[in-house]
Design a protein around this motif. Sequence first.
Motif, PDB file in Angstrom:
ATOM      1  N   PRO A 171       0.744  -1.273   0.131  1.00 53.81           N
ATOM      2  CA  PRO A 171      -0.041   0.037   0.019  1.00 53.81           C
ATOM      3  C   PRO A 171       0.806   1.379  -0.018  1.00 53.81           C
ATOM      4  CG  PRO A 171      -0.937  -1.507   1.570  1.00 53.81           C
ATOM      5  CD  PRO A 171       0.358  -2.228   1.134  1.00 53.81           C
ATOM      6  N   GLN A 172       1.998   1.204   0.645  1.00 48.54           N
ATOM      7  CA  GLN A 172       3.042   2.376   0.713  1.00 48.54           C
ATOM      8  C   GLN A 172       3.420   2.717  -0.658  1.00 48.54           C
ATOM      9  OE1 GLN A 172       3.076  -0.373   2.449  1.00 48.54           O
ATOM     10  NE2 GLN A 172       3.250   0.210   4.575  1.00 48.54           N
ATOM     11  N   SER A 173       3.770   1.706  -1.468  1.00 41.98           N
ATOM     12  CA  SER A 173       3.968   1.724  -2.757  1.00 41.98           C
ATOM     13  C   SER A 173       2.969   2.727  -3.774  1.00 41.98           C
ATOM     14  CB  SER A 173       4.537   0.804  -3.565  1.00 41.98           C
ATOM     15  OG  SER A 173       5.552   0.138  -2.887  1.00 41.98           O
ATOM     16  N   VAL A 174       1.738   2.356  -3.559  1.00 37.51           N
ATOM     17  CA  VAL A 174       0.543   2.580  -4.383  1.00 37.51           C
ATOM     18  C   VAL A 174       0.485   4.004  -3.775  1.00 37.51           C
ATOM     19  CG1 VAL A 174      -1.814   2.550  -4.367  1.00 37.51           C
ATOM     20  CG2 VAL A 174      -0.321   0.527  -4.937  1.00 37.51           C
ATOM     21  N   ALA A 175       0.539   4.212  -2.561  1.00 37.33           N
ATOM     22  CA  ALA A 175       0.459   5.844  -1.833  1.00 37.33           C
ATOM     23  C   ALA A 175       1.329   6.922  -2.590  1.00 37.33           C
ATOM     24  CB  ALA A 175       0.523   5.737  -0.600  1.00 37.33           C
ATOM     25  N   ALA A 176       2.494   6.394  -2.664  1.00 39.82           N
ATOM     26  CA  ALA A 176       3.534   7.213  -3.311  1.00 39.82           C
ATOM     27  C   ALA A 176       3.397   7.462  -4.776  1.00 39.82           C
ATOM     28  CB  ALA A 176       4.982   6.509  -3.293  1.00 39.82           C
ATOM     29  N   SER A 177       2.869   6.313  -5.574  1.00 38.87           N
ATOM     30  CA  SER A 177       2.694   6.714  -6.724  1.00 38.87           C
ATOM     31  C   SER A 177       1.374   7.509  -7.002  1.00 38.87           C
ATOM     32  CB  SER A 177       2.405   5.042  -7.479  1.00 38.87           C
ATOM     33  OG  SER A 177       3.555   4.568  -7.531  1.00 38.87           O
TER      34      SER A 177
END
Length: 163
Positions: free
Chosen positions: A65-71
Amino acid sequence: MSDIDGSAGQAAQDVRVVLSRLRRRLRETYDRRELTASQISLLSRLDREGPRSASELAAAERVRPQSVAASIAVLEERGMVARRRDPADGRRQVVSLSPAGRALLDSTRAAGEEWLARALHDHLDEAERRTVIAAMALLDRVAGLDRVAGPDRVAGPDRVAGR
């Protein structure tokens, strides 16, 4: 040892290799505006599936989820997506494709199709292009196999991609 005959195994390997190579060549044509492959993937998913929460996107993309949030933050900053409160659950936000994000995807797809059409026109004759069309219909049938029912059952009538 597998019970799959040699031609099926060879066909599977050939399809995988050719599709990977073709995908790389198509990516070279894209106007990515310095977006990463994962950011483009999120835009494409939003285009196909409609607005989603960040957690739904993370699960679908099989990333943290952190990767998606950054993207999402990058895409929002560049005007490619918009966030809004979920009407069903005001505590949650959903992400949707913006008009600028749709325009990027449309131009990217058009550039890829133009390159591929030009390559097919310049390097294959009419009979070979018809063979490609027939092969795509067969691969689309394979791609439509019902995952739930198992690998030997076809889900519904045959389809042809893009139609």
